[in-house]
Design a protein around this motif. Structure first.
Motif, PDB file in Angstrom:
ATOM      1  N   ASP A 230       0.916  -1.182   0.022  1.00  0.00           N
ATOM      2  CA  ASP A 230      -0.126   0.107  -0.071  1.00  0.00           C
ATOM      3  C   ASP A 230       0.796   1.272  -0.060  1.00  0.00           C
TER       4      ASP A 230
ATOM      5  N   ASP B  14       0.978   4.186  -2.841  1.00  0.00           N
ATOM      6  CA  ASP B  14       0.569   5.296  -2.550  1.00  0.00           C
ATOM      7  C   ASP B  14       1.615   6.281  -2.801  1.00  0.00           C
TER       8      ASP B  14
ATOM      9  N   ARG C 121       0.569  10.057  -3.467  1.00  0.00           N
ATOM     10  CA  ARG C 121      -0.682  10.253  -2.411  1.00  0.00           C
ATOM     11  C   ARG C 121      -0.134  10.168  -1.124  1.00  0.00           C
TER      12      ARG C 121
ATOM     13  N   PRO D 177      -1.817   6.546   4.265  1.00  0.00           N
ATOM     14  CA  PRO D 177      -2.419   6.311   5.445  1.00  0.00           C
ATOM     15  C   PRO D 177      -1.871   6.276   6.750  1.00  0.00           C
ATOM     16  N   ALA D 178      -2.494   6.808   7.690  1.00  0.00           N
ATOM     17  CA  ALA D 178      -1.687   6.527   9.331  1.00  0.00           C
ATOM     18  C   ALA D 178      -1.552   5.085   9.479  1.00  0.00           C
TER      19      ALA D 178
ATOM     20  N   THR E  39      -1.182   2.220   7.741  1.00  0.00           N
ATOM     21  CA  THR E  39       0.026   1.795   6.845  1.00  0.00           C
ATOM     22  C   THR E  39       1.165   2.340   7.586  1.00  0.00           C
TER      23      THR E  39
END
Length: 192
Positions: A76, A80, A85, A88-89, A91
């Motif tokens: 992920d 990203d 991008r 996310p926290a 991840t």
């Protein structure tokens, strides 16, 4: 070496061990590529070069689950980063959690010319090494060179370590050649 469930295999160098690990299988549509079915599969993968971490403590089912969670987080995060991008926290937390474990400890062999890993060698230590590598990759000078294959139907990610920074394909002999063949056929069709 990656194997296609439809048959065939191809050589793929992701440019980082952690990204190689991310390509050992997955969830959902990537489940057909799964290579880590049981703890022994994880032990076997970790024992292969370049890591060559032969487990002296058997891999547990829990460690296999932790490995798959780390693998998904690396996958992920790489995608990203390739798409520019925010990661996310959750991840980030998964990668940091794996990195917090004690790392593998290098040990010089009695011959003074070769090295291995000091015993005990546990899966959590090898996973920590890969998580730490991913942290270095994401926070270092190669972060902008994490790329997804330019093929429309290939989700593989890699670090472009080429001097000009122009690598587009997971593997030239796979996606690069397919692209060239499609372009040739398109040119031939317009010439008719």
């Amino acid at each position: 070496m990656l194997n296609d469930p439809k048959g065939g295999s191809f050589r793929f160098d992701a440019g980082a061990l952690c990204l190689d690990f991310a390509h050992t299988g997955g969830e959902g549509r990537y489940a057909v590529f799964e290579t880590l079915h049981e703890p022994a599969d994880l032990a076997g993968w970790l024992a292969e070069p370049p890591l060559a971490a032969v487990m002296t403590v058997p891999v547990t089912a829990r460690e296999l689950a932790e490995a798959k969670a780390l693998r998904q987080a690396i996958w992920d995060a790489a995608h990203d980063q390739a798409a520019r991008r925010p990661i996310p926290a959750g991840t980030i937390a998964a990668i940091n959690r794996a990195a917090a474990a004690a790392p593998l400890v290098p040990e010089l062999a009695a011959d003074g010319a070769s090295a291995g890993w000091a015993s005990p060698v546990r899966a959590a230590q090898a996973l920590s090494a890969m998580a730490r590598e991913m942290i270095e990759l994401l926070s270092g000078p190669l972060a902008a060179r994490i790329r997804e294959c330019a093929s429309d139907d290939c989700p593989l990610v890699f670090v472009d370590t080429s001097r000009p920074g122009a690598r587009r394909w997971c593997a030239m002999e796979r996606c690069g050649n397919r692209h060239k063949l499609r372009a040739l056929r398109a040119r031939q069709a317009t010439d008719l």
